[in-house]
Write a protein that holds these residues in place. Structure first.
Motif, PDB file in Angstrom:
ATOM      1  N   GLY A 192       0.773  -1.239   0.058  1.00  0.00           N
ATOM      2  CA  GLY A 192       0.055  -0.008  -0.002  1.00  0.00           C
ATOM      3  C   GLY A 192       0.646   1.240  -0.117  1.00  0.00           C
ATOM      4  O   GLY A 192       1.963   1.183   0.212  1.00  0.00           O
ATOM      5  N   GLN A 193       0.174   2.452  -0.110  1.00  0.00           N
ATOM      6  CA  GLN A 193       0.823   3.628  -0.098  1.00  0.00           C
ATOM      7  C   GLN A 193       0.621   4.186   1.442  1.00  0.00           C
ATOM      8  O   GLN A 193      -0.365   4.200   2.051  1.00  0.00           O
ATOM      9  CB  GLN A 193       0.185   4.658  -0.903  1.00  0.00           C
ATOM     10  N   ILE A 194       1.565   4.914   1.977  1.00  0.00           N
ATOM     11  CA  ILE A 194       1.495   5.765   3.099  1.00  0.00           C
ATOM     12  C   ILE A 194       1.704   7.104   2.795  1.00  0.00           C
ATOM     13  O   ILE A 194       2.397   7.839   2.149  1.00  0.00           O
ATOM     14  CB  ILE A 194       2.837   5.308   3.995  1.00  0.00           C
ATOM     15  N   SER A 195       0.551   7.686   3.373  1.00  0.00           N
ATOM     16  CA  SER A 195       0.446   9.322   3.392  1.00  0.00           C
ATOM     17  C   SER A 195       0.622   9.963   4.713  1.00  0.00           C
ATOM     18  O   SER A 195      -0.054   9.643   5.609  1.00  0.00           O
ATOM     19  CB  SER A 195      -0.986   9.726   2.855  1.00  0.00           C
ATOM     20  N   LEU A 196       1.644  10.985   5.071  1.00  0.00           N
ATOM     21  CA  LEU A 196       1.783  11.719   6.075  1.00  0.00           C
ATOM     22  C   LEU A 196       1.591  13.129   5.813  1.00  0.00           C
ATOM     23  O   LEU A 196       2.021  14.020   4.995  1.00  0.00           O
ATOM     24  CB  LEU A 196       3.102  11.494   6.546  1.00  0.00           C
ATOM     25  N   VAL A 197       0.286  13.428   6.203  1.00  0.00           N
ATOM     26  CA  VAL A 197      -0.334  15.019   5.950  1.00  0.00           C
ATOM     27  C   VAL A 197      -0.394  15.738   7.203  1.00  0.00           C
ATOM     28  O   VAL A 197      -0.563  15.238   8.205  1.00  0.00           O
ATOM     29  CB  VAL A 197      -1.682  14.836   5.175  1.00  0.00           C
ATOM     30  N   MET A 198      -0.446  16.826   7.123  1.00  0.00           N
ATOM     31  CA  MET A 198      -0.262  18.042   8.197  1.00  0.00           C
ATOM     32  C   MET A 198      -1.897  18.527   8.232  1.00  0.00           C
ATOM     33  O   MET A 198      -2.639  18.751   6.837  1.00  0.00           O
ATOM     34  CB  MET A 198       0.473  19.037   8.143  1.00  0.00           C
TER      35      MET A 198
END
Length: 531
Positions: A192-198
């Motif tokens: 899968g894809q990992i997203s780190l967002v503010m």
């Protein structure tokens, strides 16, 4: 592998596709958890949404992606003091529909989230969070100020990050510490894809019409675990609005080996197993593959003749740490007269190596049985423990209570009492018997029959714990024995079921596990007492 009863609260909710969490009185089940409690969430049939909030309790709700109505509950909640287990079981109605599990937890909690191909959404940060998916995407919404240690990895996917931290390994790995690093965030996915967002602030949550669940048929009894504080009196509600205390949960940890080669068999799935209790097939409701991590405790005897070879014991313990899988937590307990917690279970290999270097001789007579009970209690009480558990005991077995062991004050716990506690232990227990035999020169020396008894009892402890008994003829062989234990743990599968026979009459319930593989044999506990 433990086969003991645990109280399970099955949550039955009627929800629509628009159902989400709001406040305490809204649709969902409230469970009080202590400060620093650990919450383990597993959904192998869909996605998980985990949100951090300012309340001091956990709120749980579930819905089908398709908006279908639950015929029976898909949620099982197991409340064990500081450990709260929340998991999804597949329901027979609409088997193709995915199930979204939504959970709110306090900021002080420690969380672990596991999915198969379902996505994971984390909104806000608790004290610590670990999210692991086989193939699902993981999204973490973070807000300032950030004081977090982050380790994110996708085996074959990519990481997309709004943080000022470099990506490595072709964009598949990120490791950084922001601020003081007081909080911990671990994200792992296979493809899968990992997203780190503010995020600029807390997300808004849409409320639905409040629903007050009640206990079906138990209105005059004291509230059960998971019962909302504002529970209504006797109220006519549909089955979908009921919280029902279901049957007990029995958990088994079984290693699977090939009868012809004695090698472990990997890659099995739930469909490969058939489980019978007293000859009656049971439905498996939870399954952990052999790849699932363990919390491991090395329980090391530093009494008797082992005192002269502490250096070898340290080296063997270091070999054990090196051989263990990176995802396994390891703790160290030593004992002679009293058990000593050298290191609690941790993933920090450097810390473990430093702790092992402090191991030294200990005074006092051998209290093996008391130390084993101490190790079991330590694993059960550890607030971070949401994993499968195992104890690896190294000793010559010469507790001071063994007949023929002179001049020693042994354990307050009898051998029979220990075996009973080991049978109830929700984990695996391996024993490594160290041969310290010497010829008795006078009546006050340990007599030959004591060594034989100690050997037999170490075998019995391993059998009661569903593990394996190893003979270590000299300390130089200890490291190799530890490595064999690690290899064996890599073949252990964990299965849970709710017995069709719900009677608690103290009788013995025989368990048999059939494996759909040629020459495969399952090794572990053979049953339990239905107390």
């Amino acid at each position: 592998m433990s086969a003991i009863y645990k109280l399970v609260v099955a949550v039955l909710l009627v929800t629509s596709a628009q159902t989400v969490f709001a406040h305490q009185s809204e649709q969902g089940i409230r469970i009080d958890v202590p400060v620093d409690g650990h919450v383990r969430i597993e959904n192998q049939f869909g996605a998980v949404k985990l949100e951090v909030w300012n309340e001091k309790y956990v709120l749980v709700a579930a819905r089908f992606d398709s908006g279908a109505i639950f015929k029976r509950s898909p949620v099982v909640i197991d409340n064990r003091k500081k450990l709260l287990l929340i998991s999804i079981i597949r329901t027979p109605l609409d088997p193709e529909a995915g199930i979204l599990l939504s959970v709110k937890i306090p900021r002080t909690a420690n969380a672990e989230v596991i999915t198969g191909n379902g996505s994971i959404a984390l909104i806000g940060l608790p004290a610590s969070a670990a999210a692991r998916s086989v193939s699902g995407d993981i999204r973490a919404e973070l807000s300032q100020p950030l004081n977090v240690d982050i380790n994110a990895r996708s085996t074959s996917g990519v990481i997309r990050s709004e943080l000022e931290a470099p990506l490595v390994d072709g964009g598949r790995s990120l490791r950084t510490r922001l601020g003081s690093g007081e909080q911990v965030l671990r994200l792992t996915t296979g493809s899968g894809q990992i997203s780190l967002v503010m995020s600029e602030g807390q997300s808004s949550i849409t409320a639905t019409a409040p629903v007050t669940p009640v206990l079906h048929g138990r209105q005059n009894e004291s509230p059960a675990a998971g019962t909302p504080a504002n529970q209504a009196q006797s109220e006519e509600v549909s089955e979908g609005d009921v919280i029902r205390v279901d049957s007990q949960l029995v958990t088994l940890n079984m290693s699977v080996i090939d009868r012809a080669t004695s090698r472990g068999i990997l890659g099995l799935t739930q469909s490969d197993f058939k489980l019978l209790e007293d000859g009656v097939e049971q439905r498996i409701v939870q399954f952990d593959s052999a790849a699932a991590p363990f919390d491991l405790v090395l329980l090391i005897d530093l009494s008797g003749s082992t005192r002269d070879k502490v250096k070898l014991i340290r080296q063997a313990a270091l070999r054990f740490v090196d051989a263990a899988r990176p995802s396994d937590r390891i703790g160290i307990i030593t004992f002679a007269g009293q058990p000593q917690l050298v290191s609690p279970v941790t993933l920090d290999r450097s810390r473990l190596q430093q702790s092992i270097s402090t191991i030294d001789t200990e005074s006092g007579d051998t209290k093996l049985y008391d130390a084993t009970e101490f190790a079991m209690r330590h694993l059960v009480s550890d607030s971070r423990n949401s994993r499968r558990t195992a104890i690896v005991l190294m000793s010559d077995g010469l507790d001071g209570t063994v007949p023929g062991v002179f001049g020693q004050h042994g354990s307050t716990l009898t051998f029979k009492e220990l075996i009973s506690k080991v049978q109830e232990f929700d984990g695996v227990l391996y024993t490594l018997w160290l041969d310290t035999y010497y010829e008795a020169l006078n009546p006050k020396d340990t007599q030959p029959e004591a060594f034989d008894t100690a050997n037999d009892r170490m075998k019995a402890i391993a059998e009661a714990g569903g593990g394996t008994f190893y003979e270590v003829l000299k300390l130089e062989d200890l490291a190799g024995a530890y490595e064999r234990v690690i290899a064996d743990l890599g073949t252990v599968y964990s299965l849970s079921y709710r017995p069709l026979n719900k009677t608690r009459d103290g009788s013995w319930r025989a368990i048999r596990l059939q494996v759909n593989r040629p020459s495969a044999v399952a090794r572990g506990k053979h049953g339990y007492y239905a107390n």
